[in-house]
Write a protein that holds these residues in place. Sequence first.
Motif, PDB file in Angstrom:
ATOM      1  N   ALA A 285     103.039  37.476  82.463  1.00  0.00           N
ATOM      2  CA  ALA A 285     103.018  37.209  81.012  1.00  0.00           C
ATOM      3  C   ALA A 285     103.493  38.428  80.217  1.00  0.00           C
ATOM      4  O   ALA A 285     103.112  38.592  79.067  1.00  0.00           O
ATOM      5  N   ARG A 286     104.333  39.257  80.852  1.00  0.00           N
ATOM      6  CA  ARG A 286     104.895  40.438  80.194  1.00  0.00           C
ATOM      7  C   ARG A 286     103.784  41.265  79.534  1.00  0.00           C
ATOM      8  O   ARG A 286     103.904  41.775  78.422  1.00  0.00           O
ATOM      9  N   ARG A 287     102.682  41.403  80.286  1.00  0.00           N
ATOM     10  CA  ARG A 287     101.544  42.155  79.775  1.00  0.00           C
ATOM     11  C   ARG A 287     101.721  43.648  80.047  1.00  0.00           C
ATOM     12  O   ARG A 287     102.495  44.051  80.912  1.00  0.00           O
ATOM     13  N   SER A 288     100.945  44.449  79.336  1.00  0.00           N
ATOM     14  CA  SER A 288     100.978  45.899  79.516  1.00  0.00           C
ATOM     15  C   SER A 288      99.583  46.421  79.826  1.00  0.00           C
ATOM     16  O   SER A 288      98.585  45.936  79.276  1.00  0.00           O
ATOM     17  N   PHE A 289      99.535  47.416  80.706  1.00  0.00           N
ATOM     18  CA  PHE A 289      98.292  48.102  81.076  1.00  0.00           C
ATOM     19  C   PHE A 289      98.467  49.542  80.630  1.00  0.00           C
ATOM     20  O   PHE A 289      99.317  50.256  81.155  1.00  0.00           O
ATOM     21  N   ALA A 290      97.709  49.977  79.631  1.00  0.00           N
ATOM     22  CA  ALA A 290      97.998  51.247  78.969  1.00  0.00           C
ATOM     23  C   ALA A 290      96.750  52.110  78.842  1.00  0.00           C
ATOM     24  O   ALA A 290      95.625  51.678  79.113  1.00  0.00           O
ATOM     25  N   GLY A 291      96.980  53.350  78.407  1.00  0.00           N
ATOM     26  CA  GLY A 291      95.899  54.275  78.113  1.00  0.00           C
ATOM     27  C   GLY A 291      96.162  54.945  76.780  1.00  0.00           C
ATOM     28  O   GLY A 291      97.281  54.934  76.264  1.00  0.00           O
ATOM     29  N   SER A 292      95.125  55.531  76.206  1.00  0.00           N
ATOM     30  CA  SER A 292      95.256  56.227  74.932  1.00  0.00           C
ATOM     31  C   SER A 292      94.264  57.376  74.892  1.00  0.00           C
ATOM     32  O   SER A 292      93.093  57.212  75.261  1.00  0.00           O
ATOM     33  N   ALA A 293      94.751  58.557  74.463  1.00  0.00           N
ATOM     34  CA  ALA A 293      93.902  59.746  74.396  1.00  0.00           C
ATOM     35  C   ALA A 293      93.685  60.166  72.950  1.00  0.00           C
ATOM     36  O   ALA A 293      94.638  60.434  72.221  1.00  0.00           O
ATOM     37  N   ILE A 294      92.464  60.186  72.530  1.00  0.00           N
ATOM     38  CA  ILE A 294      92.037  60.575  71.179  1.00  0.00           C
ATOM     39  C   ILE A 294      93.103  60.223  70.139  1.00  0.00           C
ATOM     40  O   ILE A 294      93.539  59.086  70.067  1.00  0.00           O
ATOM     41  N   GLY A 295      93.537  61.182  69.323  1.00  0.00           N
ATOM     42  CA  GLY A 295      94.554  60.957  68.315  1.00  0.00           C
ATOM     43  C   GLY A 295      95.011  62.307  67.799  1.00  0.00           C
ATOM     44  O   GLY A 295      94.382  63.338  68.055  1.00  0.00           O
ATOM     45  N   SER A 296      96.107  62.322  67.073  1.00  0.00           N
ATOM     46  CA  SER A 296      96.611  63.574  66.515  1.00  0.00           C
ATOM     47  C   SER A 296      95.706  64.034  65.374  1.00  0.00           C
ATOM     48  O   SER A 296      94.839  63.294  64.896  1.00  0.00           O
ATOM     49  N   ILE A 297      95.925  65.263  64.916  1.00  0.00           N
ATOM     50  CA  ILE A 297      95.166  65.760  63.766  1.00  0.00           C
ATOM     51  C   ILE A 297      95.483  64.927  62.530  1.00  0.00           C
ATOM     52  O   ILE A 297      94.585  64.550  61.765  1.00  0.00           O
ATOM     53  N   LYS A 298      96.747  64.607  62.326  1.00  0.00           N
ATOM     54  CA  LYS A 298      97.137  63.770  61.183  1.00  0.00           C
ATOM     55  C   LYS A 298      96.444  62.416  61.238  1.00  0.00           C
ATOM     56  O   LYS A 298      95.920  61.922  60.237  1.00  0.00           O
ATOM     57  N   GLU A 299      96.433  61.805  62.423  1.00  0.00           N
ATOM     58  CA  GLU A 299      95.809  60.496  62.563  1.00  0.00           C
ATOM     59  C   GLU A 299      94.294  60.591  62.421  1.00  0.00           C
ATOM     60  O   GLU A 299      93.646  59.664  61.915  1.00  0.00           O
ATOM     61  N   THR A 300      93.711  61.699  62.875  1.00  0.00           N
ATOM     62  CA  THR A 300      92.272  61.894  62.716  1.00  0.00           C
ATOM     63  C   THR A 300      91.893  61.950  61.244  1.00  0.00           C
ATOM     64  O   THR A 300      90.886  61.366  60.828  1.00  0.00           O
ATOM     65  N   GLN A 301      92.706  62.626  60.445  1.00  0.00           N
ATOM     66  CA  GLN A 301      92.446  62.650  59.010  1.00  0.00           C
ATOM     67  C   GLN A 301      92.615  61.257  58.407  1.00  0.00           C
ATOM     68  O   GLN A 301      91.813  60.840  57.553  1.00  0.00           O
ATOM     69  N   GLU A 302      93.635  60.527  58.858  1.00  0.00           N
ATOM     70  CA  GLU A 302      93.816  59.153  58.386  1.00  0.00           C
ATOM     71  C   GLU A 302      92.602  58.298  58.729  1.00  0.00           C
ATOM     72  O   GLU A 302      92.156  57.479  57.917  1.00  0.00           O
ATOM     73  N   MET A 303      92.075  58.481  59.945  1.00  0.00           N
ATOM     74  CA  MET A 303      90.898  57.726  60.371  1.00  0.00           C
ATOM     75  C   MET A 303      89.700  58.035  59.487  1.00  0.00           C
ATOM     76  O   MET A 303      88.980  57.122  59.039  1.00  0.00           O
ATOM     77  N   LEU A 304      89.468  59.319  59.208  1.00  0.00           N
ATOM     78  CA  LEU A 304      88.338  59.692  58.368  1.00  0.00           C
ATOM     79  C   LEU A 304      88.480  59.098  56.970  1.00  0.00           C
ATOM     80  O   LEU A 304      87.511  58.579  56.399  1.00  0.00           O
ATOM     81  N   ASP A 305      89.676  59.150  56.437  1.00  0.00           N
ATOM     82  CA  ASP A 305      89.907  58.585  55.102  1.00  0.00           C
ATOM     83  C   ASP A 305      89.713  57.070  55.115  1.00  0.00           C
ATOM     84  O   ASP A 305      89.148  56.493  54.165  1.00  0.00           O
TER      85      ASP A 305
END
Length: 347
Positions: A285-305
């Motif tokens: 089904a053209r699926r993906s098996f992925a991983g993700s590590a925390i986030g960048s500093i910019k994205e962390t600020q976006e998350m907090l906001d």
Amino acid sequence: MYQVNAKAVFGPEDNFQTTRIERRELQNDDVLIEIKYAGICHSDIHTVRGEWGEVAYPLVPGHEIAGIVSAVGSSVKKYQVGDRVGVGCMVDSCGECQHCKEGEEQYCEGPHGHTGTYAAIDKYGHYTQGGYASHIVVTEAFVVRIPESIPLEKAAPLLCAGITTYSPLNHWHAAGKNVAVVGLGGLGHMAVKIASAMEANVTVLSQTLSKKEDGLNFGAHAYYATSDSETFSQLKNSFDLIINTVSAVLDYDSYLNLLKLDGTLVNVGAPADTASLHISRLISARRSFAGSAIGSIKETQEMLDFCGEHQIMPEIELISADKIDEAYERVLRSDVRYRFVIDTKTI
């Protein structure tokens, strides 16, 4: 050098002890932070007990740090004394590789990758020590601002549990999609809250139904027990995105079958053991098996906001520093709803 109070372990099987550690003198771009609260992450336990490789002792863990700026270096522009700030899982990176230049410091390709908040060697040759302490010195570029609408004790877990789940939900565009969250612990409950605020249709997949009421209150639309084999047949081909927050090896084939065409299973939990799956589950089904590590500093600020705007906060249990060992044992028993936070004035 600054001498500060901290809670450290002196071996993989030791209890925490109060000690004194050194923080570097302020460099021009450094910020001295008086730590008010520090969250306890399962990663702290893995590291302290040597389960992710050898570490040097004594070790002060903690990468969910919320506090107040006490002093700044001469070239610091972004922060001033009295600001409410946080520090997450990294305190520096090479700044020169392609990933760093693109603002993805968490995937730094420098000789040693990004510099972890604890159990790493920084550019000054010092062994980094984390947030179970009264103060920390961090370069300005790796400090984030905490919105006034979020109490500091609630902000601390966002610096790991929040960004670790926000990042994949943001990257794989969870808004409006059918999203499943595997596990309702420290990470999982944040994934549910954030995905719900993104207006995803959220389902919790947990081993039992014991936390069902909580999951629905956090914003989930449905809640299923994975111990019930009927769950996997009933939900086949249901989800665009699955966020797996569990740190144990699962039957990944069963979870992959829950994905729709072009669906993705993203792992943010990091099991110590080797995992296996059948590639046919991806191909079919053209699926993906992925991983993700925390986030960048910019994205962390976006998350907090984002969390400040939507009033998204973790469920916490505030503890004194003499309860860290007990808290670790309770985390291992899944006896916490949903994140322990240390009041560092008790160190």
